[in-house]
Design an enzyme around this catalytic site. Structure first.
Site, PDB file in Angstrom:
ATOM      1  CE1 TYR A 103      -4.088   1.755   0.437  1.00 49.84           C
ATOM      2  CE2 TYR A 103      -3.274   2.532   2.545  1.00 49.84           C
ATOM      3  CZ  TYR A 103      -4.213   2.577   1.532  1.00 49.84           C
ATOM      4  OH  TYR A 103      -5.267   3.447   1.634  1.00 49.84           O
ATOM      5  NE  ARG A 168      -6.811  12.043  -5.996  1.00 45.82           N
ATOM      6  CZ  ARG A 168      -6.854  11.068  -5.076  1.00 45.82           C
ATOM      7  NH1 ARG A 168      -5.944  10.112  -5.021  1.00 45.82           N
ATOM      8  NH2 ARG A 168      -7.837  11.008  -4.215  1.00 45.82           N
ATOM      9  CE  LYS A 186      -7.191   3.040  -1.390  1.00 42.76           C
ATOM     10  NZ  LYS A 186      -7.301   3.936  -0.246  1.00 42.76           N
ATOM     11  CD  GLU A 257      -9.514   4.425  -3.400  1.00 47.16           C
ATOM     12  OE1 GLU A 257     -10.322   3.804  -2.708  1.00 47.16           O
ATOM     13  OE2 GLU A 257      -8.853   5.397  -2.960  1.00 47.16           O
ATOM     14  CG  ASP A 258      -6.889   7.023  -5.888  1.00 44.55           C
ATOM     15  OD1 ASP A 258      -7.521   7.482  -4.912  1.00 44.55           O
ATOM     16  OD2 ASP A 258      -5.735   6.596  -5.794  1.00 44.55           O
ATOM     17  CG  ASP A 280     -11.319   4.772   0.121  1.00 42.17           C
ATOM     18  OD1 ASP A 280     -11.728   4.787   1.291  1.00 42.17           O
ATOM     19  OD2 ASP A 280     -10.141   4.530  -0.191  1.00 42.17           O
ATOM     20  CG  ASP A 281     -10.041   8.841  -3.144  1.00 37.27           C
ATOM     21  OD1 ASP A 281      -9.003   8.598  -2.528  1.00 37.27           O
ATOM     22  OD2 ASP A 281     -10.405   8.209  -4.155  1.00 37.27           O
ATOM     23  CG  ASN A 427      -1.401   9.012   0.961  1.00 38.95           C
ATOM     24  OD1 ASN A 427      -0.686   9.079   1.942  1.00 38.95           O
ATOM     25  ND2 ASN A 427      -2.692   8.743   1.023  1.00 38.95           N
ATOM     26  CG  ASN A 473      -4.216   5.628   4.284  1.00 37.42           C
ATOM     27  OD1 ASN A 473      -5.142   4.966   3.835  1.00 37.42           O
ATOM     28  ND2 ASN A 473      -3.218   6.061   3.530  1.00 37.42           N
TER      29      ASN A 473
HETATM   30  N1  LIG Z   1      -4.813  10.179   3.796  1.00 39.72           N
HETATM   31  C1  LIG Z   1      -5.747   9.627   3.069  1.00 39.72           C
HETATM   32  O1  LIG Z   1      -6.397   8.650   3.460  1.00 39.72           O
HETATM   33  C2  LIG Z   1      -6.045  10.188   1.729  1.00 39.72           C
HETATM   34  C3  LIG Z   1      -5.208  11.070   1.129  1.00 39.72           C
HETATM   35  N2  LIG Z   1      -5.528  11.571  -0.091  1.00 39.72           N
HETATM   36  C4  LIG Z   1      -4.559  12.447  -0.726  1.00 39.72           C
HETATM   37  O2  LIG Z   1      -5.122  13.712  -0.890  1.00 39.72           O
HETATM   38  C5  LIG Z   1      -4.488  14.348  -1.969  1.00 39.72           C
HETATM   39  C6  LIG Z   1      -5.512  15.114  -2.760  1.00 39.72           C
HETATM   40  O3  LIG Z   1      -6.477  14.272  -3.311  1.00 39.72           O
HETATM   41  P1  LIG Z   1      -7.694  14.888  -4.165  1.00 39.72           P
HETATM   42  O4  LIG Z   1      -8.406  15.882  -3.337  1.00 39.72           O
HETATM   43  O5  LIG Z   1      -8.501  13.816  -4.715  1.00 39.72           O
HETATM   44  O6  LIG Z   1      -6.840  15.562  -5.325  1.00 39.72           O
HETATM   45  P2  LIG Z   1      -7.094  16.814  -6.234  1.00 39.72           P
HETATM   46  O7  LIG Z   1      -5.954  16.861  -7.169  1.00 39.72           O
HETATM   47  O8  LIG Z   1      -8.452  16.806  -6.762  1.00 39.72           O
HETATM   48  O9  LIG Z   1      -7.001  18.055  -5.236  1.00 39.72           O
HETATM   49  C7  LIG Z   1      -5.831  18.669  -4.870  1.00 39.72           C
HETATM   50  C8  LIG Z   1      -6.166  20.028  -4.314  1.00 39.72           C
HETATM   51  O10 LIG Z   1      -4.968  20.648  -3.902  1.00 39.72           O
HETATM   52  C9  LIG Z   1      -4.853  21.919  -4.498  1.00 39.72           C
HETATM   53  N3  LIG Z   1      -3.450  22.198  -4.761  1.00 39.72           N
HETATM   54  C10 LIG Z   1      -2.572  21.494  -5.479  1.00 39.72           C
HETATM   55  N4  LIG Z   1      -1.387  22.090  -5.501  1.00 39.72           N
HETATM   56  C11 LIG Z   1      -1.514  23.223  -4.781  1.00 39.72           C
HETATM   57  C12 LIG Z   1      -0.649  24.294  -4.451  1.00 39.72           C
HETATM   58  N5  LIG Z   1       0.605  24.326  -4.853  1.00 39.72           N
HETATM   59  N6  LIG Z   1      -1.133  25.302  -3.700  1.00 39.72           N
HETATM   60  C13 LIG Z   1      -2.405  25.291  -3.283  1.00 39.72           C
HETATM   61  N7  LIG Z   1      -3.274  24.312  -3.561  1.00 39.72           N
HETATM   62  C14 LIG Z   1      -2.839  23.288  -4.300  1.00 39.72           C
HETATM   63  C15 LIG Z   1      -5.639  21.834  -5.796  1.00 39.72           C
HETATM   64  O11 LIG Z   1      -6.022  23.123  -6.196  1.00 39.72           O
HETATM   65  P3  LIG Z   1      -6.919  23.416  -7.500  1.00 39.72           P
HETATM   66  O12 LIG Z   1      -8.295  22.928  -7.108  1.00 39.72           O
HETATM   67  O13 LIG Z   1      -6.828  24.866  -7.665  1.00 39.72           O
HETATM   68  O14 LIG Z   1      -6.301  22.609  -8.593  1.00 39.72           O
HETATM   69  C16 LIG Z   1      -6.805  20.964  -5.349  1.00 39.72           C
HETATM   70  O15 LIG Z   1      -7.795  21.738  -4.750  1.00 39.72           O
HETATM   71  C17 LIG Z   1      -3.738  13.255  -2.730  1.00 39.72           C
HETATM   72  O16 LIG Z   1      -2.360  13.400  -2.457  1.00 39.72           O
HETATM   73  C18 LIG Z   1      -4.223  12.000  -2.130  1.00 39.72           C
HETATM   74  O17 LIG Z   1      -3.238  10.994  -2.099  1.00 39.72           O
HETATM   75  C19 LIG Z   1      -6.695  11.256  -0.742  1.00 39.72           C
HETATM   76  C20 LIG Z   1      -7.547  10.363  -0.185  1.00 39.72           C
HETATM   77  C21 LIG Z   1      -7.244   9.721   1.072  1.00 39.72           C
HETATM   78  C1  LIG Z   2      -5.291   6.820   0.565  1.00 38.65           C
HETATM   79  C2  LIG Z   2      -6.000   7.192  -0.649  1.00 38.65           C
HETATM   80  O1  LIG Z   2      -7.089   6.716  -0.912  1.00 38.65           O
HETATM   81  C3  LIG Z   2      -5.423   8.167  -1.529  1.00 38.65           C
HETATM   82  O2  LIG Z   2      -4.367   8.715  -1.221  1.00 38.65           O
HETATM   83  O3  LIG Z   2      -6.027   8.415  -2.576  1.00 38.65           O
HETATM   84 MG   LIG Z   3      -7.653   7.060  -2.900  1.00 36.48          MG
END
Ligand SMILES: NC(=O)C1=CN([C@@H]2O[C@H](COP(=O)(O)OP(=O)(O)OC[C@H]3O[C@@H](n4cnc5c(N)ncnc54)[C@H](OP(=O)(O)O)[C@@H]3O)[C@@H](O)[C@H]2O)C=CC1
Ligand SMILES: CC(=O)C(=O)O
Ligand SMILES: [Mg+2]
Length: 602
Positions: A103, A168, A186, A257-258, A280-281, A427, A473
């Site tokens: 993972y 993504r 997963k 997912e993603d 999940d996200d 991540n 996570n």
């Molecule tokens: N810990 C956990 O269990 C989980 C972690 N995650 C992690 O969350 C992260 C985001 O996922 P997700 O929301 O789907 O991804 P997205 O790419 O949809 O969202 C990323 C967000 O971050 C913003 N962003 C990116 N770069 C910058 C920057 N330099 N300055 C300011 N804002 C920035 C983007 O802005 P804009 O909208 O303007 O593009 C967007 O709003 C991933 O790394 C994923 O691995 C996700 C799910 C679970």
């Molecule tokens: C953990 C997870 O689902 C993600 O980073 O997208």
């Molecule tokens: Mg995910």
């Protein structure tokens, strides 16, 4: 293939072959001679018959001898695809060591390399997952049926599918079909952490092209070599896939997912009421962060009243907005705040700065709900400016921007708060907004911390005291949530079920874990914790009148009479029932070689 000799007591050659070749039924070096004889595999391996412990010990020595985590990933994938029970025996007993290999973070590296490594992850004929490409549209139903990694156990239909379009993948962006590592990873956690039978899992990657230039130009890229389709074609294809999946497996639980954030929200809105599914996200991450936040709030409540928190989200995608929405439920349910009051505790920052209604750009649909209208025309372009304006008690990173919570930001959080809550949740590890060490050093060790990928513990040099970071996570939620849903069979997965999963995870800490100020249980307890989460989801589904499994409904009605006071309760009988239904690689209930050989008699 012809049968051997017709008549009672003889074996069907085809069945024997499928047993001998099944990665589930294969016991490798532990296979007794009697079974080798029955399967006509005598002589095909050296004569020694080992114990399961010896077999496991050898595999662990081999695993640990590999010099890179990617090699370990490949070794483990091969093991899983040739000897499922040995693989899960290792995963379950060595969870802390193996989880980062199957993972995050290693799965991120594996996904980037997937087209280069995937032919070496499984023997021919054993699929690592199901690929559904645009070209497969006329034959989706048949192709779904083609996925049979364990041909002998074909009656065991999938209960849970994890599906991505690779657009993504973690914080790594659009990886196209290389995203397959995520559904595969997963689902391994579904098995290891929640005891879903591995034969009943279905990893799916849909291939609608990729906009990743590197993949498009890579001679070894294995997906469709075209740019992603437009939204019309996207939604139409996903719909055809969902309908075909339900047609083939009517009770299947589908975990999205993603997917890129826009699509993720729209798919959830479209399917959540009438399809057995969750995202999940959005929801899993929302629940896991809520759970950690509930425990963080307790740790700082002497200094910050729960309703006085100011939450700054850096990242406003599916994860950021999903988490923010889930946190609102906490303020509403536990602290009686109205939705409007709770919403005022949240600020989002994206690439253009603080998300406000009058910022001047067209906000994506999912950002509008939290867009601020109380900024009196001021705009805040950077994280630093946003911090000065909001003065947050908690800073949550879901931006995929490694290291952005730099020393200055962390120091400022420490000036603003006695115990700043800092959650760099992106991540894999390289994308985490800061490390645990940096957060500890930058706050005089006062930080309340959780990250998406596990960081090592940190020993404070002056005192020698070791502090442990939380791992926020969604792996603490989706296995138990999925298991509970599979057992209760609710018509849909609701906000209440998600909330129940989060609040139960929060209260699942042991006294020892609490004394160490952990936000989440230790990973080695995840199977037990998932059973509690599953039980909570079941109780909620029954209480909502959505559960459809008669046995479960009766049991809950008997076991949990006082449903209104159920939160924090243990529901011992129900948890026991859930645990009894968890697949275990060593359980006779799930694997009895004599019985299996017996079944191959004519
Ligand atoms: N810990 C956990 O269990 C989980 C972690 N995650 C992690 O969350 C992260 C985001 O996922 P997700 O929301 O789907 O991804 P997205 O790419 O949809 O969202 C990323 C967000 O971050 C913003 N962003 C990116 N770069 C910058 C920057 N330099 N300055 C300011 N804002 C920035 C983007 O802005 P804009 O909208 O303007 O593009 C967007 O709003 C991933 O790394 C994923 O691995 C996700 C799910 C679970
Ligand atoms: C953990 C997870 O689902 C993600 O980073 O997208
Ligand atoms: Mg995910």
């Amino acid at each position: 293939m012809p049968n051997h000799i017709n008549g009672k007591g003889h074996y069907n050659a085809e069945k024997i072959e499928s047993i001998a070749r099944s990665p589930y039924l294969n016991q490798g070096t532990t296979t007794p001679h009697s079974i080798r004889n029955a399967l006509h595999t005598a002589g095909l391996s050296p004569s020694a018959v080992e114990t399961a412990d010896q077999q496991k010990k050898r595999a662990l020595i081999q695993l640990r001898s590999k010099s890179s985590n990617l090699e370990k990933y490949i070794f483990l994938a091969w093991l899983r695809n040739t000897n499922v029970r040995l693989f899960y025996r290792i995963v379950i007993s060595e969870l802390e060591e193996i989880t980062p290999l199957i993972y995050t973070p290693t799965v991120g590296t594996a996904c980037v390399e997937y087209s280069h490594i995937s032919p070496f992850l499984a023997p021919p004929g054993i699929p690592d997952g199901l690929y559904l490409s645009l070209n497969d549209r006329p034959n989706l139903t048949q192709i779904i049926k083609n996925y049979r990694p364990y041909p002998f156990d074909v009656s065991l239909t999938p209960q849970i599918a994890v599906i991505t379009d690779g657009s993504r993948i973690l914080g790594l962006g659009d990886l196209g079909v290389n995203g397959m590592g995520i559904p595969v990873g997963k689902l391994q956690l579904y098995v290891a952490a929640a005891g879903i039978d591995p034969r009943r899992t279905l990893p799916i990657t849909i291939d609608l092209g990729t906009n990743n230039e590197k993949n498009l130009n890579d001679e070894f890229y294995l997906g469709l070599r075209k740019r992603r389709v437009d939204d019309n074609e996207f939604y139409s294809f996903v719909d055809a896939v969902i309908k075909s999946l339900i047609k083939v497996y009517p009770e299947l639980l589908i975990q999205f997912e993603d997917f890129s954030s826009e699509h993720a929200f729209d798919l959830l809105t479209k399917y959540r009421e009438n399809t057995f599914c969750f995202n999940d996200d959005i929801q899993g991450t929302g629940a896991v962060v809520l759970s950690g936040f509930i425990n963080a709030v307790k740790l700082v409540e002497k200094d910050v009243h729960p309703t006085k928190h100011r939450l700054l989200f850096f990242g406003a995608g599916s994860a950021g907005v999903g988490v923010a929405k889930q946190l609102l439920e906490f303020f509403k349910i536990e602290h009686g705040m109205s939705e409007e009051e709770a919403k005022k505790l949240v600020w989002l920052v994206d690439t253009k700065g603080l998300v406000t209604l009058d910022r001047g750009d067209k906000l994506a649909k999912h950002k509008i709900y939290f867009a601020r209208d109380d900024n009196n025309g001021s705009q805040f372009k950077t994280l630093e400016e946003a911090i000065e304006y909001v003065k947050p008690t908690a800073l949550v990173g879901l931006s995929s921007t490694g290291g952005v919570f730099n020393e200055k930001i962390i120091n400022r959080m420490a000036e603003l708060n006695k115990n700043p809550i800092i959650f760099p949740l992106s991540n894999p590890m390289v994308n985490a907004e800061c490390t645990f060490e940096a957060a500890m050093k930058g706050t005089d060790n006062r930080v309340i911390f959780a990250s998406g990928t596990a960081f090592p513990a940190y020993t404070v040099p002056k005192t020698g005291k070791t502090k442990y970071p939380g791992q926020g996570n969604n792996m603490y939620i989706f296995p138990g949530l999925g298991l509970g849903a599979i057992l209760a069979k609710p018509k849909s997965i609701t906000d209440r079920q998600i909330y129940a999963s989060a609040s139960t995870l929060a209260t699942s800490l042991t006294e020892k874990e609490k004394s160490l100020e952990l936000l989440y249980p230790v990973v080695s307890r995840i199977r037990h914790v998932s059973a509690q989460v599953a039980a909570a989801v079941i109780v909620e589904a029954v209480d909502e009148g959505l559960a459809r499994d008669e046995q479960i409904i009766k049991m809950v009605q008997n076991d949990c009479k006082e449903l209104k006071t159920r939160q924090g309760k243990k529901w011992d009988n129900l948890v026991k029932f859930v645990q009894e239904n968890m697949w275990d690689p060593d359980s006779e209930k799930f694997f009895n070689s004599e019985e299996i050989i017996g079944k191959s008699r004519m």
